[in-house]
Design a protein around this motif. Structure first.
Motif, PDB file in Angstrom:
ATOM      1  N   ALA A 178       0.837  -1.200   0.000  1.00  0.00           N
ATOM      2  CA  ALA A 178       0.000   0.000   0.000  1.00  0.00           C
ATOM      3  C   ALA A 178       0.877   1.258   0.000  1.00  0.00           C
ATOM      4  O   ALA A 178       2.039   1.218   0.418  1.00  0.00           O
ATOM      5  CB  ALA A 178      -0.915  -0.010   1.216  1.00  0.00           C
ATOM      6  N   PRO A 179       0.336   2.358  -0.471  1.00  0.00           N
ATOM      7  CA  PRO A 179       1.140   3.578  -0.501  1.00  0.00           C
ATOM      8  C   PRO A 179       1.079   4.364   0.803  1.00  0.00           C
ATOM      9  O   PRO A 179       0.006   4.590   1.353  1.00  0.00           O
ATOM     10  CB  PRO A 179       0.504   4.371  -1.640  1.00  0.00           C
ATOM     11  N   ASN A 180       2.249   4.773   1.286  1.00  0.00           N
ATOM     12  CA  ASN A 180       2.299   5.809   2.316  1.00  0.00           C
ATOM     13  C   ASN A 180       1.990   7.147   1.678  1.00  0.00           C
ATOM     14  O   ASN A 180       1.180   7.920   2.178  1.00  0.00           O
ATOM     15  CB  ASN A 180       3.681   5.858   2.968  1.00  0.00           C
ATOM     16  N   THR A 181       2.656   7.389   0.551  1.00  0.00           N
ATOM     17  CA  THR A 181       2.463   8.605  -0.232  1.00  0.00           C
ATOM     18  C   THR A 181       2.588   8.263  -1.705  1.00  0.00           C
ATOM     19  O   THR A 181       3.231   7.270  -2.077  1.00  0.00           O
ATOM     20  CB  THR A 181       3.510   9.686   0.122  1.00  0.00           C
ATOM     21  N   ILE A 182       1.961   9.091  -2.538  1.00  0.00           N
ATOM     22  CA  ILE A 182       2.155   9.035  -3.996  1.00  0.00           C
ATOM     23  C   ILE A 182       2.402  10.470  -4.421  1.00  0.00           C
ATOM     24  O   ILE A 182       1.515  11.319  -4.328  1.00  0.00           O
ATOM     25  CB  ILE A 182       0.918   8.471  -4.726  1.00  0.00           C
ATOM     26  N   GLN A 183       3.620  10.739  -4.896  1.00  0.00           N
ATOM     27  CA  GLN A 183       4.014  12.123  -5.163  1.00  0.00           C
ATOM     28  C   GLN A 183       4.578  12.271  -6.573  1.00  0.00           C
ATOM     29  O   GLN A 183       5.282  11.375  -7.052  1.00  0.00           O
ATOM     30  CB  GLN A 183       5.074  12.581  -4.159  1.00  0.00           C
ATOM     31  N   PRO A 184       4.308  13.391  -7.211  1.00  0.00           N
ATOM     32  CA  PRO A 184       4.926  13.661  -8.518  1.00  0.00           C
ATOM     33  C   PRO A 184       6.410  13.992  -8.351  1.00  0.00           C
ATOM     34  O   PRO A 184       6.834  14.499  -7.309  1.00  0.00           O
ATOM     35  CB  PRO A 184       4.152  14.882  -9.036  1.00  0.00           C
ATOM     36  N   LEU A 185       7.179  13.701  -9.379  1.00  0.00           N
ATOM     37  CA  LEU A 185       8.590  14.082  -9.370  1.00  0.00           C
ATOM     38  C   LEU A 185       8.715  15.594  -9.222  1.00  0.00           C
ATOM     39  O   LEU A 185       7.956  16.357  -9.800  1.00  0.00           O
ATOM     40  CB  LEU A 185       9.262  13.625 -10.669  1.00  0.00           C
ATOM     41  N   GLY A 186       9.694  16.028  -8.471  1.00  0.00           N
ATOM     42  CA  GLY A 186       9.898  17.453  -8.271  1.00  0.00           C
ATOM     43  C   GLY A 186       9.246  17.986  -7.021  1.00  0.00           C
ATOM     44  O   GLY A 186       9.566  19.090  -6.579  1.00  0.00           O
ATOM     45  N   THR A 187       8.316  17.216  -6.454  1.00  0.00           N
ATOM     46  CA  THR A 187       7.660  17.648  -5.213  1.00  0.00           C
ATOM     47  C   THR A 187       7.815  16.604  -4.119  1.00  0.00           C
ATOM     48  O   THR A 187       7.076  16.614  -3.142  1.00  0.00           O
ATOM     49  CB  THR A 187       6.167  17.910  -5.451  1.00  0.00           C
ATOM     50  N   VAL A 188       8.778  15.698  -4.289  1.00  0.00           N
ATOM     51  CA  VAL A 188       8.936  14.572  -3.371  1.00  0.00           C
ATOM     52  C   VAL A 188       9.461  15.060  -2.031  1.00  0.00           C
ATOM     53  O   VAL A 188      10.440  15.810  -1.961  1.00  0.00           O
ATOM     54  CB  VAL A 188       9.893  13.519  -3.957  1.00  0.00           C
ATOM     55  N   GLN A 189       8.798  14.632  -0.972  1.00  0.00           N
ATOM     56  CA  GLN A 189       9.246  14.893   0.385  1.00  0.00           C
ATOM     57  C   GLN A 189       9.470  13.558   1.064  1.00  0.00           C
ATOM     58  O   GLN A 189       8.560  12.978   1.650  1.00  0.00           O
ATOM     59  CB  GLN A 189       8.216  15.737   1.138  1.00  0.00           C
ATOM     60  N   GLY A 190      10.671  13.054   0.960  1.00  0.00           N
ATOM     61  CA  GLY A 190      10.996  11.747   1.501  1.00  0.00           C
ATOM     62  C   GLY A 190      11.173  11.766   3.012  1.00  0.00           C
ATOM     63  O   GLY A 190      11.419  12.807   3.615  1.00  0.00           O
ATOM     64  N   GLY A 191      11.054  10.596   3.628  1.00  0.00           N
ATOM     65  CA  GLY A 191      11.264  10.478   5.058  1.00  0.00           C
ATOM     66  C   GLY A 191      12.746  10.327   5.386  1.00  0.00           C
ATOM     67  O   GLY A 191      13.616  10.342   4.506  1.00  0.00           O
ATOM     68  N   LEU A 192      13.029  10.164   6.660  1.00  0.00           N
ATOM     69  CA  LEU A 192      14.423  10.039   7.092  1.00  0.00           C
ATOM     70  C   LEU A 192      15.022   8.702   6.703  1.00  0.00           C
ATOM     71  O   LEU A 192      16.217   8.602   6.435  1.00  0.00           O
ATOM     72  CB  LEU A 192      14.506  10.233   8.608  1.00  0.00           C
ATOM     73  N   PHE A 193      14.212   7.667   6.685  1.00  0.00           N
ATOM     74  CA  PHE A 193      14.740   6.324   6.459  1.00  0.00           C
ATOM     75  C   PHE A 193      14.195   5.673   5.190  1.00  0.00           C
ATOM     76  O   PHE A 193      14.806   4.772   4.644  1.00  0.00           O
ATOM     77  CB  PHE A 193      14.416   5.431   7.664  1.00  0.00           C
ATOM     78  N   ALA A 194      13.030   6.109   4.718  1.00  0.00           N
ATOM     79  CA  ALA A 194      12.412   5.481   3.543  1.00  0.00           C
ATOM     80  C   ALA A 194      12.893   6.139   2.259  1.00  0.00           C
ATOM     81  O   ALA A 194      12.984   7.361   2.173  1.00  0.00           O
ATOM     82  CB  ALA A 194      10.896   5.576   3.641  1.00  0.00           C
TER      83      ALA A 194
END
Length: 310
Positions: A60-76
């Motif tokens: 399942a998705p935690n997030t689905i983000q377009p390229l250029g607006t990605v806000q990644g987590g510390l470990f993922a």
């Protein structure tokens, strides 16, 4: 980001997809693996490719983000999904096993609405439809169904207003140009209307906010992209490239509205409800009057006697 005017279509050589009836519903895979952060190219085909990847990876998705607006987590680390048009068409057609065409179209409208969580909303609605085993479009007890229905109503309202409020200006090379700035990305929705209604003239409708437009060349309507490296303060056409009769057309259009107006029935509150202020800057009839229209008066010979009366 690539743009298209319509959702993906399956090739005519592909096997048809059965619709309607619980017997045609495929078993939906359980999303048993740890959730992932998905990244795609921002197109609707890319989002449909992500939907396929979710069930293929069973994550399942935690997030689905377009390229250029990605806000990644510390470990993922986000998982980038490549857009595959054939896969997207397969997913789009496959949704008809779980919902009718009207409900499926609402998902496209949700994507065009540009809501911050539009991708997750499309996933949640589709996942609920696939797992429920029946039509969910009227299940307003579910928050996702209510939101999808509400967004679809907003998109329909904005589409209707754009079809009514677009005002073209004619250039010296016979191109009719219009600038709009809608709240939602409705250009794909209004393309059929203007293609059919103005099939005998070249036109361009430019979305100032999103920096792209629709161009009709007398044979087909295409999406045209505009460079964004050099920001422009204004997208109005220079007077030097307008048709020499365009000021007269504008004056006549304004005069028409002046003459059909009934001052005694003026109701600005109702007027603003049907024609919100944000549209006025692109409407000819709402621009300051450069000169007052005066109808041509019949000429008479000196003395007021008609020449035909002699």
């Amino acid at each position: 980001m690539s743009r298209s005017l319509t959702p993906p279509r399956r090739s005519s050589t592909s096997a048809p997809v059965a619709t309607g009836g619980a017997s045609t519903r495929a078993r939906v895979a359980a999303l048993s693996n740890p959730p992932l952060d998905y990244v795609y190219d921002g197109s609707f085909e890319g989002l449909l490719s992500v939907l396929f990847a979710i069930y293929d990876r069973k994550a399942a998705p935690n997030t689905i983000q377009p390229l250029g607006t990605v806000q990644g987590g510390l470990f993922a680390q986000p998982v980038e999904i490549e857009t595959d048009e054939a896969t997207a068409a397969r997913v789009w057609e496959g949704l008809l096993r779980h919902m009718d065409q009207e409900a499926r179209t609402r998902l496209f409208h949700v994507f065009l609405s540009e809501q911050p969580d539009r991708e997750l909303l499309v996933f949640r609605y589709a996942d609920l439809a696939m797992r429920t085993g029946r039509d969910i479009s009227d299940n307003y007890t579910d928050e996702n169904v209510r939101r999808v229905a509400h967004i679809a109503q907003q998109m329909y309202r904005e589409k209707h207003r754009m079809e009514a409020f677009v005002r073209f200006e004619k250039t010296s090379d016979e191109l009719f140009h219009a600038t709009i700035e809608p709240d939602f990305d409705v250009l794909p929705l209004i393309a059929p209307h203007f293609t059919k209604r103005y099939a005998d003239q070249r036109w361009l409708i430019f979305d100032k906010r999103r920096r792209y437009g629709l161009y009709y060349d007398l044979t087909r309507t295409d999406v045209v992209e505009f460079e964004t490296t050099a920001p422009q303060r204004n997208t109005d056409i220079s007077a030097t490239v307008l048709d020499e009769r365009e000021p007269l057309f504008k004056l006549l259009w304004q005069s028409y509205f002046d003459h059909v107006n009934i001052p005694e029935r003026k109701n600005m509150k109702l007027h603003r409800r049907h024609m919100p202020l944000r549209y006025w800057r692109y409407l000819s009839e709402k621009q300051p009057r450069e000169q007052r229209f005066e109808p041509i008066k019949n000429k008479r010979p000196p003395g007021g006697q008609s020449a035909l009366g002699k």
